[in-house]
Design an enzyme around this catalytic site. Structure first.
Site, PDB file in Angstrom:
ATOM      1  N   ASN B  71      31.657  27.858  70.374  1.00 47.67           N
ATOM      2  CA  ASN B  71      32.564  28.261  69.300  1.00 47.67           C
ATOM      3  C   ASN B  71      32.724  29.767  69.285  1.00 47.67           C
ATOM      4  O   ASN B  71      31.823  30.516  69.629  1.00 47.67           O
ATOM      5  CB  ASN B  71      32.058  27.751  67.940  1.00 47.67           C
ATOM      6  CG  ASN B  71      31.099  28.718  67.270  1.00 47.67           C
ATOM      7  OD1 ASN B  71      31.512  29.697  66.646  1.00 47.67           O
ATOM      8  ND2 ASN B  71      29.810  28.462  67.414  1.00 47.67           N
ATOM      9  N   ILE B  73      34.573  31.440  66.259  1.00 47.07           N
ATOM     10  CA  ILE B  73      35.381  31.361  65.041  1.00 47.07           C
ATOM     11  C   ILE B  73      35.771  32.777  64.621  1.00 47.07           C
ATOM     12  O   ILE B  73      36.878  33.014  64.154  1.00 47.07           O
ATOM     13  CB  ILE B  73      34.568  30.681  63.903  1.00 47.07           C
ATOM     14  CG1 ILE B  73      34.000  29.321  64.355  1.00 47.07           C
ATOM     15  CG2 ILE B  73      35.407  30.553  62.632  1.00 47.07           C
ATOM     16  CD1 ILE B  73      34.994  28.236  64.628  1.00 47.07           C
ATOM     17  N   GLY B  74      34.834  33.720  64.825  1.00 45.52           N
ATOM     18  CA  GLY B  74      35.109  35.111  64.452  1.00 45.52           C
ATOM     19  C   GLY B  74      34.836  35.388  62.985  1.00 45.52           C
ATOM     20  O   GLY B  74      35.457  36.256  62.388  1.00 45.52           O
ATOM     21  N   CYS B 132      25.949  39.480  65.173  1.00 43.87           N
ATOM     22  CA  CYS B 132      27.349  39.882  65.212  1.00 43.87           C
ATOM     23  C   CYS B 132      27.462  41.274  65.827  1.00 43.87           C
ATOM     24  O   CYS B 132      26.510  42.042  65.864  1.00 43.87           O
ATOM     25  CB  CYS B 132      27.947  39.828  63.814  1.00 43.87           C
ATOM     26  SG  CYS B 132      26.982  40.706  62.586  1.00 43.87           S
ATOM     27  N   ASN B 194      20.476  32.358  66.945  1.00 45.89           N
ATOM     28  CA  ASN B 194      21.914  32.107  66.907  1.00 45.89           C
ATOM     29  C   ASN B 194      22.356  31.445  68.220  1.00 45.89           C
ATOM     30  O   ASN B 194      21.525  30.980  68.995  1.00 45.89           O
ATOM     31  CB  ASN B 194      22.661  33.418  66.661  1.00 45.89           C
ATOM     32  CG  ASN B 194      23.907  33.208  65.811  1.00 45.89           C
ATOM     33  OD1 ASN B 194      24.752  32.391  66.157  1.00 45.89           O
ATOM     34  ND2 ASN B 194      24.025  33.927  64.711  1.00 45.89           N
ATOM     35  N   GLY B 267      23.000  22.725  62.637  1.00 51.11           N
ATOM     36  CA  GLY B 267      24.422  23.058  62.685  1.00 51.11           C
ATOM     37  C   GLY B 267      25.257  21.947  63.275  1.00 51.11           C
ATOM     38  O   GLY B 267      25.738  21.051  62.578  1.00 51.11           O
TER      39      GLY B 267
END
Ligand SMILES: Cc1cc2nc3c(=O)[nH]c(=O)nc-3n(C[C@H](O)[C@H](O)[C@H](O)COP(=O)(O)O)c2cc1C
Lengths: 259, 313
Positions: B71, B73-74, B132, B194, B267
């Protein structure tokens, strides 16, 4: 919405690329409506992993029918399931199409597997006493699957295909104008092709006829939590990001940004 | 004789949870309230929030790979205002602790957001998404650098009394060093980890399958890597670890506990089986009964290494 283990009553190939599946839906508590979809597990292993969204083709008293195009790993796996096996369906999900009691005649413009999505609507329109005019577009005549079902719902059906060289946008535009010149159409519906949706959006605006579109997107969760299947809609002068699985898959044709 | 129910409660850096199962940020949300009872979870973790609204990345944002998904998604987000005014009030009806995951583009922004959230009573803990990209470091993730991780956690520690969960990135050469940096800076727990940076290409169109070219791999395919990283972090750090990556079933959760995790986040499994977390809690309870285990602590880090020589790496 719920994840249901349902029994497969039939799963068979109906044309070179399409399959038809019937499940026993007597356990489904929710009210299932045209335009909604189920997120289906294609097998019991981690490959394929994610569920695949399938719009509902026919809604019957105790059964649900799906018409699906065999495209990738998931749908290939789905064809391996046999009558009597159970299959896990999560749904019904999403916002359905909406018809108004005052509607007299509606127009459907469907391409490929989008025909299945709109067939369910023709069924409901028929039950409400609303007349349907449908333009169906596909690669081959063989792929124009729901024609008979649509006829049985009293629909007036126009068919175009690549095979016959009739499916180009220009030809569809002419057919659309001819229909709209000769019928009083209250509402437009489309699914299955970006090019045809753009065409219908333009014509709807030109003629001031409201419309609805069912969108297809790659989905993650199907329940509005992951933001994988987003698109934009234009509303009161501003662009808004919406989730296809939860805010759609049915959107107002006027508002959806098809760029 | 009455059979004692096993005790599933865990302590995550001062945060008491009724069981060790909670959702992973970004793969859980309000839409799931129709499928599961949030009050049965160890905690709730809404999607990472950013300071300002963000549109997110181009579609396709997800694709499937063998036993997993990518993924990008941003971090589509409506911004912290919306979070404070809409998201947090929605969760008030649940009794389980809420963990706020925050994402930012600079250390200063992390600190600013932590300060804002410090004032909100119904947030039980903060989760720092340091995976991030740091705009001041060429977009490299904060969590890829020991010193930046230390600085970030240290500064957030300075403005909050809430437990700090630091969510590490697995895309590092030595996760032990990053874990220790976070611990020394005052983190209360570590989330390991993550998603794994990855890429997939469509051989018909020759295009990347993800609009943003690269994305994060999650799901069953990543579990062995995460189990290894939990084990490595547990070797050097005293902080409680929350295992995250590929937990699909109770068995997967127990495997992570054995490696050294105290709790797990879930998740991708939510997408495959919407009731996965609830099934998992039941499964862990059954396992504990069957093995006569009284507390979660009886499992944590209990992997048996006798007769296996570990080569120092
Ligand atoms: C669609 C999607 C969105 C995600 N968004 C976030 C996010 O906003 N913040 C974050 O820290 N992690 C995010 N993640 C990562 C998950 O929290 C988790 O770390 C990862 O998916 C591994 O766990 P899993 O294998 O159980 O999915 C996201 C994952 C997915 C699949």
């Amino acid at each position: 919405m719920k994840a249901y283990d349902l029994k497969l009553l039939s799963n068979r190939q109906v044309s070179a690329r399409y399959w038809h599946m019937v499940v026993d839906a007597s356990a489904v508590e929710d009210n299932v409506q045209p335009g909604q979809f189920f997120n289906i597990r294609c097998g019991n292993t981690y490959s394929p992993l994610l569920r695949r969204p399938f719009s509902i083709y026919r809604i019957n008293k105790n059964t649900l029918e799906f018409l699906y195009l065999v495209k990738g790993e998931g749908t290939k796996k789905l064809t391996e399931l046999e009558k009597g096996e159970t299959i896990n369906l999560f749904g019904p999900l999403g916002v359905p199409f909406s018809l108004e009691k005052e509607d007299q005649t509606i127009l459907l413009l469907a391409r490929g597997v989008g025909i299945a999505t709109l067939a369910a609507l023709a069924q409901e329109a028929n039950e409400m006493g609303i007349k349907t005019v449908a333009i169906l577009s596909a690669r081959t005549r063989d792929d124009l699957l729901a024609t008979e079902a649509l006829h049985s719902f009293g629909a007036e059906v126009y068919k175009v295909t690549e095979e016959e060289g009739t499916s180009d946008v220009e030809n569809v535009r002419q057919i659309l104008h001819r229909i709209l010149d000769t019928h009083l159409i209250n509402r437009l519906f489309t699914c299955g092709s970006k090019r045809l949706s753009v065409l219908l959006q333009g014509i709807g605006k030109e003629r001031g006829i409201p419309g609805q579109i069912a969108l297809e997107e790659h989905m993650g969760c199907g329940m509005g939590v992951c933001y994988a299947c987003v698109c934009d809609i234009q509303r009161s002068g501003a662009k808004h990001s919406v989730k296809v699985c939860q805010d759609g898959p049915v959107f107002s044709l006027e508002e959806v940004v098809l760029a | 004789m009455t059979i004692n129910e096993p005790d599933l409660t865990v302590d995550i850096g001062g945060l008491e949870l009724q069981n060790p199962v909670m959702p992973a940020s970004g793969a859980f949300g309000e839409g799931m309230d129709q499928v599961i009872d949030f009050n049965l979870l160890g905690a709730v973790v809404p999607k990472s929030i950013t300071k300002f609204p963000r549109g997110g990345n181009p579609t396709p944002r997800v694709c499937e790979t063998y036993g997993g998904m990518i993924n990008s998604i941003g971090i589509q987000s409506k911004g912290i205002e919306h979070y404070l005014n809409e998201t947090l009030p929605y969760y008030r009806k649940y009794q389980v602790p809420l963990i706020s995951s925050i994402s930012a583009e600079s250390v200063e922004e992390f600190v600013e957001m932590a300060e804002t959230i410090e004032a909100v009573p119904n947030v039980a803990a903060l989760e720092l998404n340091i995976s991030c990209p740091n705009l001041k470091d060429n977009g490299l993730a904060f969590g890829m650098d020991e010193d930046i991780t230390y600085e970030l956690v240290r500064k957030v520690r300075g403005v909050t009394n809430k437990p700090i969960l630091t969510k590490l990135t697995p895309n590092v050469t030595n996760i032990q060093k990053i874990a220790l940096a976070a611990e020394n800076a005052g983190a209360d727990a570590l989330v390991v980890a993550n998603t794994l940076l990855s890429m997939a290409i469509d051989i018909d169109t020759w295009k990347p399958k993800i609009g943003n070219v690269m994305g994060g791999l999650s799901g069953p395919a990543v579990k062995p890597i995460i189990v290894r990283q939990i084990y490595q972090v547990h070797e050097v750090s005293r902080l409680p670890i929350i295992g995250c990556g590929g937990v699909m079933t109770a068995d997967d959760a127990i495997e992570m506990l054995l490696a050294g995790a105290t709790a797990v986040q879930v998740g991708t499994a939510n997408f495959v089986t919407p009731t996965a977390m609830i099934d998992m809690i039941d499964g862990i309870r059954k396992y504990m009964k069957a093995h006569d285990l009284k507390r979660i602590d009886d499992i944590v880090g209990k992997v048996v290494l006798t007769n296996q020589k570990k080569v120092e790496s």
